[in-house]
Design a protein around this motif. Structure first.
Motif, PDB file in Angstrom:
ATOM      1  N   LEU A  20     -23.437  15.396  27.473  1.00 46.90           N
ATOM      2  CA  LEU A  20     -22.499  15.879  28.775  1.00 46.90           C
ATOM      3  C   LEU A  20     -21.159  16.786  27.381  1.00 46.90           C
ATOM      4  O   LEU A  20     -20.682  17.238  28.092  1.00 46.90           O
ATOM      5  CB  LEU A  20     -22.331  13.941  29.107  1.00 46.90           C
ATOM      6  N   ALA A  21     -21.236  15.854  26.336  1.00 48.85           N
ATOM      7  CA  ALA A  21     -20.235  16.252  25.174  1.00 48.85           C
ATOM      8  C   ALA A  21     -20.542  18.220  25.492  1.00 48.85           C
ATOM      9  O   ALA A  21     -19.160  18.770  25.476  1.00 48.85           O
ATOM     10  CB  ALA A  21     -20.624  15.683  24.379  1.00 48.85           C
ATOM     11  N   MET A  22     -22.400  19.033  24.849  1.00 51.64           N
ATOM     12  CA  MET A  22     -22.480  19.982  24.975  1.00 51.64           C
ATOM     13  C   MET A  22     -22.280  21.105  26.035  1.00 51.64           C
ATOM     14  O   MET A  22     -21.557  21.703  26.139  1.00 51.64           O
ATOM     15  CB  MET A  22     -23.845  19.672  24.398  1.00 51.64           C
ATOM     16  N   LEU A  23     -22.522  19.981  27.075  1.00 50.78           N
ATOM     17  CA  LEU A  23     -21.665  20.288  28.627  1.00 50.78           C
ATOM     18  C   LEU A  23     -20.824  21.562  28.804  1.00 50.78           C
ATOM     19  O   LEU A  23     -20.308  22.295  29.169  1.00 50.78           O
ATOM     20  CB  LEU A  23     -22.791  19.847  29.512  1.00 50.78           C
ATOM     21  N   LEU A  24     -19.799  20.139  28.226  1.00 50.03           N
ATOM     22  CA  LEU A  24     -18.754  21.074  28.506  1.00 50.03           C
ATOM     23  C   LEU A  24     -17.619  21.345  27.653  1.00 50.03           C
ATOM     24  O   LEU A  24     -16.796  22.270  27.850  1.00 50.03           O
ATOM     25  CB  LEU A  24     -17.675  18.590  28.702  1.00 50.03           C
ATOM     26  N   MET A  25     -18.557  21.095  26.368  1.00 46.01           N
ATOM     27  CA  MET A  25     -17.496  22.021  25.317  1.00 46.01           C
ATOM     28  C   MET A  25     -18.544  23.221  25.489  1.00 46.01           C
ATOM     29  O   MET A  25     -17.038  23.847  25.723  1.00 46.01           O
ATOM     30  CB  MET A  25     -18.570  21.223  24.138  1.00 46.01           C
ATOM     31  N   GLY A  26     -19.262  23.329  26.035  1.00 45.45           N
ATOM     32  CA  GLY A  26     -19.761  24.403  26.226  1.00 45.45           C
ATOM     33  C   GLY A  26     -18.866  25.840  27.070  1.00 45.45           C
ATOM     34  O   GLY A  26     -18.444  26.498  27.376  1.00 45.45           O
ATOM     35  N   LEU A  27     -18.389  25.053  27.873  1.00 46.31           N
ATOM     36  CA  LEU A  27     -17.682  25.713  29.137  1.00 46.31           C
ATOM     37  C   LEU A  27     -16.772  25.834  28.913  1.00 46.31           C
ATOM     38  O   LEU A  27     -16.350  26.943  29.223  1.00 46.31           O
ATOM     39  CB  LEU A  27     -17.692  24.751  30.788  1.00 46.31           C
ATOM     40  N   SER A  28     -16.081  24.311  28.382  1.00 46.91           N
ATOM     41  CA  SER A  28     -14.522  23.893  28.096  1.00 46.91           C
ATOM     42  C   SER A  28     -14.666  25.756  27.106  1.00 46.91           C
ATOM     43  O   SER A  28     -13.105  26.654  27.034  1.00 46.91           O
ATOM     44  CB  SER A  28     -14.209  23.344  28.085  1.00 46.91           C
ATOM     45  N   LEU A  29     -14.950  25.665  25.872  1.00 53.11           N
ATOM     46  CA  LEU A  29     -14.692  26.853  25.188  1.00 53.11           C
ATOM     47  C   LEU A  29     -15.106  28.182  26.128  1.00 53.11           C
ATOM     48  O   LEU A  29     -14.523  29.217  25.230  1.00 53.11           O
ATOM     49  CB  LEU A  29     -15.908  26.646  23.947  1.00 53.11           C
ATOM     50  N   ALA A  30     -15.765  28.418  26.238  1.00 47.29           N
ATOM     51  CA  ALA A  30     -16.133  29.404  27.313  1.00 47.29           C
ATOM     52  C   ALA A  30     -14.752  30.218  27.607  1.00 47.29           C
ATOM     53  O   ALA A  30     -14.173  31.169  27.929  1.00 47.29           O
ATOM     54  CB  ALA A  30     -17.053  29.487  27.696  1.00 47.29           C
ATOM     55  N   THR A  31     -14.099  29.419  28.536  1.00 50.08           N
ATOM     56  CA  THR A  31     -13.096  29.382  29.274  1.00 50.08           C
ATOM     57  C   THR A  31     -11.981  30.157  28.363  1.00 50.08           C
ATOM     58  O   THR A  31     -11.526  30.242  28.807  1.00 50.08           O
ATOM     59  CB  THR A  31     -13.158  28.182  29.938  1.00 50.08           C
ATOM     60  N   ALA A  32     -11.505  29.320  27.320  1.00 50.86           N
ATOM     61  CA  ALA A  32     -11.061  29.473  26.572  1.00 50.86           C
ATOM     62  C   ALA A  32     -10.415  30.679  26.246  1.00 50.86           C
ATOM     63  O   ALA A  32      -9.853  30.902  25.989  1.00 50.86           O
ATOM     64  CB  ALA A  32     -10.393  28.073  25.632  1.00 50.86           C
ATOM     65  N   LEU A  33     -12.034  31.006  25.655  1.00 45.68           N
ATOM     66  CA  LEU A  33     -11.711  31.999  24.490  1.00 45.68           C
ATOM     67  C   LEU A  33     -11.370  33.397  26.416  1.00 45.68           C
ATOM     68  O   LEU A  33     -11.120  34.134  25.649  1.00 45.68           O
ATOM     69  CB  LEU A  33     -13.256  32.252  23.922  1.00 45.68           C
ATOM     70  N   TRP A  34     -12.396  33.251  26.529  1.00 49.80           N
ATOM     71  CA  TRP A  34     -12.135  33.841  28.020  1.00 49.80           C
ATOM     72  C   TRP A  34     -10.771  34.739  28.576  1.00 49.80           C
ATOM     73  O   TRP A  34      -9.776  35.210  28.747  1.00 49.80           O
ATOM     74  CB  TRP A  34     -13.210  34.141  29.449  1.00 49.80           C
ATOM     75  N   THR A  35     -10.225  32.954  28.415  1.00 54.87           N
ATOM     76  CA  THR A  35      -9.190  33.093  29.789  1.00 54.87           C
ATOM     77  C   THR A  35      -7.638  33.220  28.484  1.00 54.87           C
ATOM     78  O   THR A  35      -6.518  34.501  28.794  1.00 54.87           O
ATOM     79  CB  THR A  35      -9.138  31.445  29.905  1.00 54.87           C
ATOM     80  N   GLY A  36      -7.632  32.856  26.986  1.00 61.24           N
ATOM     81  CA  GLY A  36      -7.498  33.617  26.359  1.00 61.24           C
ATOM     82  C   GLY A  36      -7.043  34.487  25.355  1.00 61.24           C
ATOM     83  O   GLY A  36      -5.512  34.852  25.705  1.00 61.24           O
ATOM     84  N   VAL A  37      -8.176  35.365  25.950  1.00 61.79           N
ATOM     85  CA  VAL A  37      -7.946  36.706  25.613  1.00 61.79           C
ATOM     86  C   VAL A  37      -7.348  37.248  26.742  1.00 61.79           C
ATOM     87  O   VAL A  37      -6.773  38.560  26.294  1.00 61.79           O
ATOM     88  CB  VAL A  37      -9.727  37.142  25.815  1.00 61.79           C
ATOM     89  N   VAL A 242     -24.424  25.673  28.434  1.00 62.65           N
ATOM     90  CA  VAL A 242     -24.113  25.594  29.570  1.00 62.65           C
ATOM     91  C   VAL A 242     -25.697  25.213  30.226  1.00 62.65           C
ATOM     92  O   VAL A 242     -26.347  24.304  31.331  1.00 62.65           O
ATOM     93  CB  VAL A 242     -23.231  25.835  30.268  1.00 62.65           C
ATOM     94  N   TYR A 243     -26.139  26.422  30.469  1.00 65.70           N
ATOM     95  CA  TYR A 243     -27.159  26.445  31.244  1.00 65.70           C
ATOM     96  C   TYR A 243     -28.742  25.955  30.332  1.00 65.70           C
ATOM     97  O   TYR A 243     -29.340  24.909  31.078  1.00 65.70           O
ATOM     98  CB  TYR A 243     -28.255  28.383  31.517  1.00 65.70           C
ATOM     99  N   SER A 244     -28.928  25.362  28.950  1.00 66.08           N
ATOM    100  CA  SER A 244     -29.698  24.657  28.075  1.00 66.08           C
ATOM    101  C   SER A 244     -29.321  23.071  28.474  1.00 66.08           C
ATOM    102  O   SER A 244     -30.529  23.090  28.466  1.00 66.08           O
ATOM    103  CB  SER A 244     -29.586  25.321  26.967  1.00 66.08           C
ATOM    104  N   ALA A 245     -28.340  23.185  28.492  1.00 69.30           N
ATOM    105  CA  ALA A 245     -27.880  21.777  28.491  1.00 69.30           C
ATOM    106  C   ALA A 245     -28.583  20.811  30.422  1.00 69.30           C
ATOM    107  O   ALA A 245     -28.722  20.140  30.695  1.00 69.30           O
ATOM    108  CB  ALA A 245     -26.301  21.079  28.297  1.00 69.30           C
ATOM    109  N   ILE A 246     -27.481  21.664  31.315  1.00 64.10           N
ATOM    110  CA  ILE A 246     -27.950  21.412  32.612  1.00 64.10           C
ATOM    111  C   ILE A 246     -29.815  21.645  33.015  1.00 64.10           C
ATOM    112  O   ILE A 246     -30.334  20.610  33.579  1.00 64.10           O
ATOM    113  CB  ILE A 246     -27.678  22.779  34.163  1.00 64.10           C
TER     114      ILE A 246
END
Length: 297
Positions: A20-37, A242-246
Motif C-alpha cells: 500500500l505504501a509503494m502504491l500511494l508513494m508511486g502515484l503521489s510522487l508521480a503526481t507531485a513531479l508532474w503538477t510541480g513542473v 503503481v501498475y506493478s503494485a496493482i
C-alpha cells in the motif's frame, strides 16, 4: 453484502502495508513531479509575459543611441516638433537604504497605450504622478521593502516588475542624477505619412525594430519543453510502479475473488468494488501529490 465484500478486499492492504505504501508513494510522487513542473512552467511563462509587457516589451520600435549612451532631451523635442510620435524612457538603478530599485521614468502624456504598464494618465492620479514630490508605482513586494525608507510617495500597481519603480520622467532624472538624459525613445505605431527621415532630424539615433520572436523566447521554449518532458517521464515511471503494485495485489487476491464469487457476489459487483477501491486510492494519492507538487514548485 457489498460492505462486507469491500471490507474483505481492503483487508489485503492491511495485511500488506508495504504494498500500500509503494502504491500511494508511486502515484503521489508521480503526481507531485508532474503538477510541480506544470506549475513552474505556468508561473515562468506568466513572469515572461509580465516582463515583456513592461513598457511595451518588444512590441514597439525604439530609437536608441548606437553606442549605448544617453539620448539628449533635445532630440526628443525635435522629433515631437517634426511630427514623430515618440515617448521618452529613462532607466537606471538607485538605492534606498539597503534596497536597490530599478527606476523606470516615463512621460505619461506621450506614452503609447501599448506600452503602458499601469494607467496613470487619467484622473487625479496624473497630477500626483507628475507634480512634486512625485509618485512611485511599485509592486507589493517592493513596497514592503521600502516602507521604512525615505522615498517619494508609493503606490502599489498591478503588473509592475519586481524590484522596479515606475515614476515620472522628472523624478527619474532627479533620482538617477541625469537631468538631460534619456535611455531610449519608444516609437508609437501608426505614425503619420510624409514625416521627415529620422536620420535628418536626429542623426545620432538608430531605429530598433521590435523582435517578437527573439533568441530568449526560443531558449525559454526549449527550457520549458525539457521540463515538461522530465515531468511526463517522472509521471510515467510512477505509473509503472503503481501498475506493478496493482497487478501484484490482483494476483495475490485471486483466491479471495473466487471465494466472494462462490458466496454469491456477482462479477459486475466485484468489478465495481475494485474500481471503487482504485478511485479512492487514486484520489488520496493524487491529493497528496498535488499538495507536494505545490511545495516543489
Amino acid at each position: 453484502m457489498w460492505v462486507t465484500s469491500l471490507a474483505a478486499l481492503l483487508s489485503h492492504w492491511r495485511r500488506r502495508p508495504l504494498q500500500l505504501a509503494m502504491l500511494l508513494m508511486g502515484l503521489s510522487l508521480a503526481t507531485a513531479l508532474w503538477t510541480g513542473v506544470q506549475a513552474i512552467n505556468a508561473e515562468a511563462r506568466a513572469s515572461y509575459d509580465r516582463a515583456a509587457a513592461s513598457l511595451g516589451g518588444d512590441r514597439l520600435s525604439r530609437l536608441v543611441s548606437p553606442d549605448g549612451a544617453l539620448i539628449s532631451q533635445s532630440a526628443f523635442v525635435t522629433l515631437r516638433r517634426a511630427g514623430w510620435l515618440v515617448s521618452p524612457v529613462l532607466e537606471g538603478e538607485t538605492q534606498f537604504g539597503e534596497t536597490r530599485v530599478r527606476v523606470i521614468g516615463i512621460d505619461p502624456l506621450t506614452l503609447p497605450r501599448e506600452a503602458r504598464q499601469t494607467d496613470v494618465a487619467t484622473g487625479p492620479e496624473l497630477a500626483a504622478f507628475v507634480l512634486p514630490p512625485g509618485l512611485m508605482i511599485v509592486s507589493a513586494q517592493l513596497a514592503r521593502a521600502l516602507e521604512s525608507e525615505a522615498t517619494p510617495p508609493l503606490r502599489i500597481g498591478e503588473g509592475v516588475p519586481p524590484g522596479a519603480a515606475i515614476v515620472d520622467m522628472g523624478l527619474a532624472q532627479a533620482l538617477l542624477q541625469t537631468p538631460d538624459g534619456l535611455s531610449y525613445l519608444i516609437v508609437a505605431a501608426g505614425q503619420s505619412k510624409g514625416l521627415p527621415a529620422i536620420g535628418t532630424i536626429a542623426p545620432g539615433l538608430v531605429l530598433e525594430a521590435p523582435d517578437a520572436q527573439g533568441d530568449i523566447a526560443r531558449l525559454t521554449d526549449s527550457f520549458h519543453l525539457n521540463l515538461t518532458a522530465f515531468g511526463f517521464l517522472a509521471f510515467a515511471v510512477g505509473l509503472f510502479i503503481v501498475y506493478s503494485a496493482i497487478g501484484l495485489a490482483f494476483e495475490q487476491r485471486r483466491p479471495m475473488f473466487r471465494t466472494l464469487r462462490a458466496l454469491g457476489l456477482s462479477a459486475r459487483a466485484l468489478t465495481g468494488l475494485l474500481l471503487l477501491e482504485l478511485v479512492f486510492l487514486a484520489f488520496v494519492a493524487g491529493a497528496a501529490g498535488v499538495t507536494m507538487g505545490y511545495f516543489v514548485a
